[in-house]
Design a protein around this motif. Structure first.
Motif, PDB file in Angstrom:
ATOM      1  N   GLY A 153       0.810  -1.205   0.000  1.00 11.84           N
ATOM      2  CA  GLY A 153       0.000   0.000   0.000  1.00 11.84           C
ATOM      3  C   GLY A 153       0.846   1.258   0.000  1.00 11.84           C
ATOM      4  N   LEU A 154       1.888   1.268   0.825  1.00 18.32           N
ATOM      5  CA  LEU A 154       2.785   2.425   0.848  1.00 18.32           C
ATOM      6  C   LEU A 154       3.514   2.579  -0.491  1.00 18.32           C
ATOM      7  N   LEU A 155       3.885   1.458  -1.104  1.00 14.83           N
ATOM      8  CA  LEU A 155       4.542   1.523  -2.413  1.00 14.83           C
ATOM      9  C   LEU A 155       3.600   2.095  -3.461  1.00 14.83           C
ATOM     10  N   ALA A 156       2.328   1.684  -3.425  1.00 16.71           N
ATOM     11  CA  ALA A 156       1.350   2.226  -4.363  1.00 16.71           C
ATOM     12  C   ALA A 156       1.176   3.724  -4.155  1.00 16.71           C
ATOM     13  N   LEU A 157       1.193   4.158  -2.913  1.00 17.43           N
ATOM     14  CA  LEU A 157       1.083   5.582  -2.617  1.00 17.43           C
ATOM     15  C   LEU A 157       2.310   6.323  -3.140  1.00 17.43           C
ATOM     16  N   TYR A 158       3.485   5.754  -2.929  1.00 21.55           N
ATOM     17  CA  TYR A 158       4.735   6.360  -3.388  1.00 21.55           C
ATOM     18  C   TYR A 158       4.773   6.474  -4.911  1.00 21.55           C
ATOM     19  N   GLN A 159       4.234   5.459  -5.592  1.00 17.45           N
ATOM     20  CA  GLN A 159       4.249   5.436  -7.061  1.00 17.45           C
ATOM     21  C   GLN A 159       3.035   6.138  -7.671  1.00 17.45           C
ATOM     22  N   ASP A 160       2.259   6.817  -6.842  1.00 20.63           N
ATOM     23  CA  ASP A 160       1.096   7.580  -7.296  1.00 20.63           C
ATOM     24  C   ASP A 160       0.038   6.685  -7.922  1.00 20.63           C
ATOM     25  N   ARG A 161      -0.069   5.445  -7.450  1.00 24.93           N
ATOM     26  CA  ARG A 161      -1.113   4.533  -7.898  1.00 24.93           C
ATOM     27  C   ARG A 161      -2.233   4.422  -6.880  1.00 24.93           C
ATOM     28  N   ALA A 162      -2.108   5.143  -5.764  1.00 20.61           N
ATOM     29  CA  ALA A 162      -3.128   5.126  -4.720  1.00 20.61           C
ATOM     30  C   ALA A 162      -3.156   6.493  -4.051  1.00 20.61           C
ATOM     31  N   ASP A 163      -4.251   6.752  -3.350  1.00 22.35           N
ATOM     32  CA  ASP A 163      -4.424   8.037  -2.672  1.00 22.35           C
ATOM     33  C   ASP A 163      -4.301   7.927  -1.159  1.00 22.35           C
ATOM     34  N   LEU A 164      -4.663   6.786  -0.617  1.00 24.57           N
ATOM     35  CA  LEU A 164      -4.591   6.559   0.818  1.00 24.57           C
ATOM     36  C   LEU A 164      -4.118   5.133   1.062  1.00 24.57           C
ATOM     37  N   ALA A 165      -3.292   4.948   2.076  1.00 22.60           N
ATOM     38  CA  ALA A 165      -2.802   3.612   2.415  1.00 22.60           C
ATOM     39  C   ALA A 165      -2.976   3.381   3.909  1.00 22.60           C
ATOM     40  N   ALA A 166      -3.648   2.301   4.272  1.00 27.56           N
ATOM     41  CA  ALA A 166      -3.833   1.930   5.671  1.00 27.56           C
ATOM     42  C   ALA A 166      -2.753   0.918   6.051  1.00 27.56           C
ATOM     43  N   ILE A 167      -2.072   1.161   7.173  1.00 31.09           N
ATOM     44  CA  ILE A 167      -0.920   0.334   7.541  1.00 31.09           C
ATOM     45  C   ILE A 167      -0.936   0.011   9.033  1.00 31.09           C
ATOM     46  N   HIS A 168      -0.254  -1.086   9.388  1.00 28.09           N
ATOM     47  CA  HIS A 168      -0.029  -1.447  10.794  1.00 28.09           C
ATOM     48  C   HIS A 168       1.335  -2.125  10.874  1.00 28.09           C
ATOM     49  N   LEU A 169       2.383  -1.320  10.949  1.00 29.48           N
ATOM     50  CA  LEU A 169       3.764  -1.794  10.870  1.00 29.48           C
ATOM     51  C   LEU A 169       4.498  -1.469  12.174  1.00 29.48           C
ATOM     52  N   TRP A 170       4.850  -2.539  12.897  1.00 30.75           N
ATOM     53  CA  TRP A 170       5.526  -2.364  14.190  1.00 30.75           C
ATOM     54  C   TRP A 170       7.037  -2.289  14.002  1.00 30.75           C
ATOM     55  N   ASP A 171       7.647  -1.276  14.609  1.00 31.98           N
ATOM     56  CA  ASP A 171       9.096  -1.107  14.607  1.00 31.98           C
ATOM     57  C   ASP A 171       9.617  -1.483  15.989  1.00 31.98           C
ATOM     58  N   SER A 172      10.363  -2.579  16.067  1.00 34.12           N
ATOM     59  CA  SER A 172      10.799  -3.079  17.367  1.00 34.12           C
ATOM     60  C   SER A 172      11.839  -2.176  18.015  1.00 34.12           C
ATOM     61  N   ASP A 173      12.646  -1.465  17.230  1.00 32.99           N
ATOM     62  CA  ASP A 173      13.679  -0.604  17.809  1.00 32.99           C
ATOM     63  C   ASP A 173      13.071   0.538  18.625  1.00 32.99           C
ATOM     64  N   SER A 174      12.021   1.140  18.097  1.00 33.10           N
ATOM     65  CA  SER A 174      11.369   2.255  18.799  1.00 33.10           C
ATOM     66  C   SER A 174      10.119   1.825  19.546  1.00 33.10           C
ATOM     67  N   ASN A 175       9.719   0.549  19.372  1.00 34.41           N
ATOM     68  CA  ASN A 175       8.473   0.030  19.943  1.00 34.41           C
ATOM     69  C   ASN A 175       7.307   0.944  19.584  1.00 34.41           C
ATOM     70  N   SER A 176       7.243   1.314  18.321  1.00 30.35           N
ATOM     71  CA  SER A 176       6.183   2.199  17.845  1.00 30.35           C
ATOM     72  C   SER A 176       5.643   1.682  16.523  1.00 30.35           C
ATOM     73  N   TYR A 177       4.502   2.229  16.129  1.00 29.51           N
ATOM     74  CA  TYR A 177       3.856   1.799  14.894  1.00 29.51           C
ATOM     75  C   TYR A 177       3.923   2.878  13.822  1.00 29.51           C
ATOM     76  N   ASN A 178       4.207   2.439  12.602  1.00 31.18           N
ATOM     77  CA  ASN A 178       3.935   3.145  11.348  1.00 31.18           C
ATOM     78  C   ASN A 178       4.859   4.307  10.997  1.00 31.18           C
ATOM     79  N   ILE A 179       5.073   5.244  11.893  1.00 27.95           N
ATOM     80  CA  ILE A 179       5.814   6.458  11.539  1.00 27.95           C
ATOM     81  C   ILE A 179       7.215   6.156  11.003  1.00 27.95           C
ATOM     82  N   PRO A 180       7.999   5.257  11.625  1.00 23.79           N
ATOM     83  CA  PRO A 180       9.330   4.964  11.059  1.00 23.79           C
ATOM     84  C   PRO A 180       9.263   4.429   9.625  1.00 23.79           C
TER      85      PRO A 180
END
Length: 322
Positions: free
Chosen positions: A126-153
């Motif tokens: 979804g993020l790739l489609a957004l980056y390539q201008d093939r989508a307008d909105l992308a819903a994500i749930h990506l956990w980053d273990s280093d920061s123990n946070s979601y999505n922003i990294p």
């Protein structure tokens, strides 16, 4: 030559697979079960269903190999094909949760709304489609273990040089699907390496797969020691169904899917943040303002609340500008 096959209704398929009729519709939508239309009705050939079941059970001596073949892509589905080589008129929304279908329906009826097109893509895609201008909105749930946070990294890295806004949709619970009563006593990630435990994974790039791989790294789990790591399903519902049918002992997915499949229990592991990514350059345009208004509306939240397994306390809140 193909043998004669009897057409089955979604309700009949649900009874055979021991899942809900809604789950059958989702599996058809994702291309996991071949289907066709008769007027406005969906039908599944009994032979196609049997082939799906046989692939899941595996007719080969090694039951842990290729438990379920990957489904056909949306491009190959005559029922639900959506053009992905270029952005369609209206707004293209990427993601795999039913809340996005509800958002799309509200958007189409909003005074400033437009037609919504749904792409059932995982978080990375979804993020790739957004980056390539093939989508307008992308819903994500990506956990980053280093920061123990979601999505922003991930937004910062996968949309390089593109300012973006992250809008909160909902919090959901991720956990293990196990057989009713949890006969193998599976409670933590290390239990997946026990003898006799068969696991089914998610596709690379999905938010659930990122959680699995990040958690394996943090816990020091060698993925080669997890029987079935290489076997993939392409939705939480399909993972839950595989556990329900005894194909595997455990899988990972969201709690809502466990409510829709019979004879399984849900072992909660982590509360995840499910969020919507929009390019900052688009945020002031009327259709995107309509999306923000819908997310904050009592009608939208009430409809989601009725589905269960959503924490909506921050829905519609801007959590970051990246």
């Amino acid at each position: 030559m193909r043998k004669e096959s009897n057409p089955l209704t979604p309700a009949e398929v649900a009874e055979i697979l021991k899942i809900s009729k809604y789950t059958v519709y989702e599996m058809v939508k994702r291309g996991e079960i071949p289907a066709y239309r008769v007027g406005k009705k969906i039908r599944v050939d009994s032979q196609d269903l049997q082939e799906y079941i046989d692939k899941g059970k595996g007719n080969e001596p090694a039951p842990d190999e290729h438990l379920v073949l990957p489904p056909a892509s949306l491009l190959e589905s005559p029922l639900l094909a959506v053009e992905t080589t270029a952005k369609a008129p209206g707004l293209v929304i990427c993601g795999q949760d039913i809340c996005l279908d509800i958002l799309g329906r509200h958007l189409e009826h909003h005074p400033a709304g437009v037609r919504a097109y749904r792409q059932n893509l995982g978080s990375f895609a979804g993020l790739l489609a957004l980056y390539q201008d093939r989508a307008d909105l992308a819903a994500i749930h990506l956990w980053d273990s280093d920061s123990n946070s979601y999505n922003i990294p991930y937004v910062r890295r996968l949309l390089p040089g593109i300012p973006a806004v992250v809008i909160h949709l909902a919090c959901r619970m991720q956990g293990f699907y196990v057989a009713r009563g949890n006969p193998k006593n599976i409670k933590q990630w290390e239990d997946l390496m026990q003898p006799g435990i068969r696991f089914v994974n998610r596709e690379a790039g999905s938010g659930t797969r990122v959680l699995i791989d990040e958690q394996f790294r943090v816990s020091g789990i060698n993925r080669q020691m997890v029987k079935g790591y290489e076997n993939l399903e392409f939705s939480s519902l399909a993972v839950a169904s595989a556990v329900s049918r005894g194909i595997v002992e455990v899988g990972v997915g969201n709690q809502k899917a466990s409510m829709q499949v019979r004879d399984i229990d849900f072992i909660p592991l982590r509360k995840e943040r499910y969020e919507l990514v929009i390019k900052k350059e688009d945020i002031d345009r009327a259709p995107f303002q309509a999306v923000l208004e819908i997310l904050k509306s009592p009608a939208f939240k009430a409809e989601l609340q009725g589905l269960g397994d959503y924490d909506l306390s921050e829905t519609g809140k801007t959590v970051a500008e990246v």
